[in-house]
Design a protein around this motif. Structure first.
Motif, PDB file in Angstrom:
ATOM      1  N   GLU A 195     141.564 -63.237 -47.401  1.00 37.75           N
ATOM      2  CA  GLU A 195     140.942 -63.128 -48.285  1.00 37.75           C
ATOM      3  C   GLU A 195     139.508 -63.411 -47.493  1.00 37.75           C
ATOM      4  O   GLU A 195     138.680 -63.191 -47.615  1.00 37.75           O
ATOM      5  CB  GLU A 195     141.505 -63.387 -49.675  1.00 37.75           C
ATOM      6  N   TRP A 196     139.752 -65.390 -46.977  1.00 42.13           N
ATOM      7  CA  TRP A 196     138.534 -65.388 -45.946  1.00 42.13           C
ATOM      8  C   TRP A 196     138.247 -64.777 -45.002  1.00 42.13           C
ATOM      9  O   TRP A 196     136.914 -64.556 -44.923  1.00 42.13           O
ATOM     10  CB  TRP A 196     139.328 -66.882 -45.756  1.00 42.13           C
ATOM     11  N   ALA A 197     138.794 -63.676 -44.525  1.00 39.95           N
ATOM     12  CA  ALA A 197     138.794 -63.054 -42.899  1.00 39.95           C
ATOM     13  C   ALA A 197     138.049 -61.948 -43.573  1.00 39.95           C
ATOM     14  O   ALA A 197     137.494 -61.859 -42.662  1.00 39.95           O
ATOM     15  CB  ALA A 197     140.347 -63.084 -41.632  1.00 39.95           C
ATOM     16  N   ASP A 198     138.423 -61.466 -44.408  1.00 40.98           N
ATOM     17  CA  ASP A 198     137.878 -60.123 -45.596  1.00 40.98           C
ATOM     18  C   ASP A 198     136.269 -60.617 -45.144  1.00 40.98           C
ATOM     19  O   ASP A 198     135.741 -59.527 -45.450  1.00 40.98           O
ATOM     20  CB  ASP A 198     138.431 -59.591 -46.131  1.00 40.98           C
ATOM     21  N   ARG A 199     136.133 -61.605 -46.694  1.00 41.68           N
ATOM     22  CA  ARG A 199     135.243 -62.111 -46.620  1.00 41.68           C
ATOM     23  C   ARG A 199     133.892 -62.259 -45.679  1.00 41.68           C
ATOM     24  O   ARG A 199     132.655 -61.976 -45.876  1.00 41.68           O
ATOM     25  CB  ARG A 199     135.376 -63.431 -47.843  1.00 41.68           C
ATOM     26  N   TYR A 200     134.416 -63.424 -44.949  1.00 43.06           N
ATOM     27  CA  TYR A 200     133.781 -63.221 -43.293  1.00 43.06           C
ATOM     28  C   TYR A 200     133.478 -62.215 -42.560  1.00 43.06           C
ATOM     29  O   TYR A 200     132.556 -62.119 -42.052  1.00 43.06           O
ATOM     30  CB  TYR A 200     135.105 -64.583 -42.767  1.00 43.06           C
ATOM     31  N   ALA A 201     134.286 -61.474 -42.516  1.00 43.07           N
ATOM     32  CA  ALA A 201     134.259 -60.140 -41.723  1.00 43.07           C
ATOM     33  C   ALA A 201     132.791 -59.924 -42.653  1.00 43.07           C
ATOM     34  O   ALA A 201     132.155 -58.599 -41.790  1.00 43.07           O
ATOM     35  CB  ALA A 201     135.124 -59.515 -41.628  1.00 43.07           C
ATOM     36  N   GLU A 202     132.468 -59.661 -43.487  1.00 39.22           N
ATOM     37  CA  GLU A 202     131.305 -58.851 -44.505  1.00 39.22           C
ATOM     38  C   GLU A 202     130.001 -59.328 -43.781  1.00 39.22           C
ATOM     39  O   GLU A 202     128.518 -58.658 -44.118  1.00 39.22           O
ATOM     40  CB  GLU A 202     132.022 -58.777 -45.753  1.00 39.22           C
ATOM     41  N   GLY A 203     130.093 -60.324 -43.491  1.00 42.53           N
ATOM     42  CA  GLY A 203     128.904 -61.629 -43.567  1.00 42.53           C
ATOM     43  C   GLY A 203     128.642 -60.832 -42.179  1.00 42.53           C
ATOM     44  O   GLY A 203     129.170 -60.310 -41.282  1.00 42.53           O
ATOM     45  N   ASP A 204     127.375 -61.802 -41.538  1.00 45.22           N
ATOM     46  CA  ASP A 204     126.413 -61.956 -40.466  1.00 45.22           C
ATOM     47  C   ASP A 204     126.105 -62.059 -39.794  1.00 45.22           C
ATOM     48  O   ASP A 204     125.670 -63.204 -39.704  1.00 45.22           O
ATOM     49  CB  ASP A 204     125.381 -60.499 -39.978  1.00 45.22           C
ATOM     50  N   GLN A 205     127.692 -62.960 -38.871  1.00 46.36           N
ATOM     51  CA  GLN A 205     127.334 -64.769 -38.660  1.00 46.36           C
ATOM     52  C   GLN A 205     127.057 -64.428 -37.225  1.00 46.36           C
ATOM     53  O   GLN A 205     127.520 -64.292 -36.306  1.00 46.36           O
ATOM     54  CB  GLN A 205     128.391 -65.642 -38.660  1.00 46.36           C
ATOM     55  N   THR A 206     126.077 -64.909 -36.615  1.00 50.19           N
ATOM     56  CA  THR A 206     125.794 -65.111 -35.127  1.00 50.19           C
ATOM     57  C   THR A 206     125.274 -67.028 -35.146  1.00 50.19           C
ATOM     58  O   THR A 206     124.105 -66.777 -34.633  1.00 50.19           O
ATOM     59  CB  THR A 206     124.591 -64.326 -35.401  1.00 50.19           C
ATOM     60  N   PRO A 207     126.057 -67.730 -34.630  1.00 48.67           N
ATOM     61  CA  PRO A 207     126.275 -68.315 -34.555  1.00 48.67           C
ATOM     62  C   PRO A 207     125.644 -68.981 -33.142  1.00 48.67           C
ATOM     63  O   PRO A 207     125.421 -68.327 -31.853  1.00 48.67           O
ATOM     64  CB  PRO A 207     127.531 -69.469 -34.167  1.00 48.67           C
TER      65      PRO A 207
END
Length: 422
Positions: free
Chosen positions: A410-422
């Motif tokens: 579930e986390w992987a799916d939700r995390y992939a929806e965002g645009d994280q650019t550390p």
């Protein structure tokens, strides 16, 4: 997004659109060569985003004439090994540069006496300080960003422009230097928070120089804290420790317990990152003791408004986490989030994600997952800098702790929806 906040700040400071700047530069090219230039807003956009890092010679010349500074001061960098080409128009550039700087700053002054002289007074500084308070408020509410960095640099240049052309008493000049240092320090913080070390280092050098000219121990203490975090991000731990220690030695820390508390807490953070358990806990105890002695009703600089009981608990949590005391870290973070002012949304996200990491470090995968979901950005919303790095750490940690589990999927799916650019 921009890769050249220096140029972006100058454009904003001048009140120009990218198309208007292109038109002005084309006129300058025409005066220089006899033929109107062919620059468009696309050229300007490429300069601002950093796609073009070193414009052509003619373009650099008119940019320097327009803004009254060198191309390097506008944020451009020549390719490695290439020196600035000598120009037969260097005398014209120097003459026009001086005139442009004077005219630009003079337009900012509120009054022009009949004898032609212009005075810069405390009212000019007061206006700048109100703008600084607004910037601090924006940072607390929405977080540091390239937009904040650009605005801060534009205001710092405003303060220096006033110094360049106006007559002012020593007290006014000192305050303008202080404000220029304050704005540049905010640009420094924005670059540090966005994890842009090269830009941050340039801001740090400039801000330190300005704070020195202002004679402000308070501002230098603020800058040492940012310098420590910058060195920590670059894994230059001895430099980070030296900077944090320098902050505790500033006169303002002997004068005001609240500043001493903040400087001691920051020192504890660096000591804990070095694994120095006893010194870190000793510094944290000193921070707590100083906080209890501080008169919280005293009037202080606007940038110190963030440091309250919630923030001290948050800094304490980071120290405990680095020392491996994750249960203590979690307890501090719960207190931080309970006490944090509603408008401090950036800090709430930052400490909320640290809470999730503290729970993860104790093997509480379900609880950590539930906590982290509260602070996950909405789909499509960009996340960068320190917040993006925390999200990445949580993603990797949850995968290691509970691979293939329902919550990990579930986390992987939700995390992939965002645009994280550390």
């Amino acid at each position: 997004m921009t890769g050249n906040p220096h140029l972006a700040a100058r454009i904003e400071r001048a009140g120009l659109t990218q198309g208007e700047l292109a038109d002005r530069l084309n006129q300058r090219i025409g005066a220089l060569t006899g033929q109107l230039g062919k620059l468009t807003d696309r050229h300007v956009r490429n300069w601002v985003t950093g796609k073009t890092r070193w414009p052509q010679t003619r373009q650099r010349l008119v940019l320097e004439e327009e803004f009254g500074v060198t191309a390097e001061e506008l944020g451009f960098s020549p390719p490695a090994g290439r020196e600035r080409a000598p120009s037969e128009d260097s005398v014209r550039r120097r003459t026009f540069t001086t005139a442009t700087a004077s005219l630009t700053a003079a337009a900012l002054l509120s009054s022009a006496p009949s004898n032609g002289s212009r005075r810069v007074g405390m009212s000019d500084a007061d206006r700048l300080e109100r703008n600084f308070v607004e910037l601090v408020h924006d940072d607390n509410e929405t977080g540091a960003s390239i937009r904040l960095e650009t605005r801060a640099l534009a205001h710092a240049q405003h303060a220096l422009d006033l110094q360049a052309v106006g007559q002012a008493a020593t007290r006014v000049r000192q305050r303008l230097y202080y404000l220029a240092a304050a704005f540049t320090g905010t640009a420094l913080w924005a670059a540090v928070d966005s994890q842009q070390p090269q830009r941050a280092l340039g801001h740090l050098h400039q801000a330190m120089k300005l704070a020195g000219m202002a004679g402000s121990s308070e501002m230098q203490m603020r800058l040492w804290g940012h310098a420590a975090l910058l060195s920590y991000q670059e894994h230059q731990m001895h430099d980070a420790l030296a900077a944090a220690e320098a902050g505790t030695r500033e006169h303002i820390c002997r004068q005001d317990p609240l500043f001493r508390s903040l400087a001691s807490a920051r020192l504890a953070g660096i000591q804990s990152a070095l694994g120095e358990d006893t010194p870190a806990r000793r510094s944290l105890a000193a921070a707590e003791k100083a906080y209890q002695r501080a008169d919280l009703e005293d009037e202080r600089a606007a940038w110190m408004a963030f440091f309250d009981r919630a923030e001290l608990d948050g800094l304490s949590a980071l120290v405990m986490g680095r020392l491996g005391r994750h249960a203590d870290s979690e307890a501090h973070l719960h207190r931080t989030l309970a006490r944090l002012r509603p408008e401090y949304r950036r800090n709430r996200t930052y400490y909320g994600l640290n809470l999730a990491l503290a729970q993860l470090a104790q093997g509480e995968a379900e609880q950590a997952h539930a906590t982290a979901l509260q602070y996950l950005p909405a789909p499509g919303q960009k996340t960068s800098g320190r917040t993006g790095k925390l999200l990445q750490q949580f993603d990797q940690g949850l995968t290691r702790l509970a691979p293939g589990s329902r919550i990990a999927v579930e986390w992987a799916d939700r995390y992939a929806e965002g645009d994280q650019t550390p």
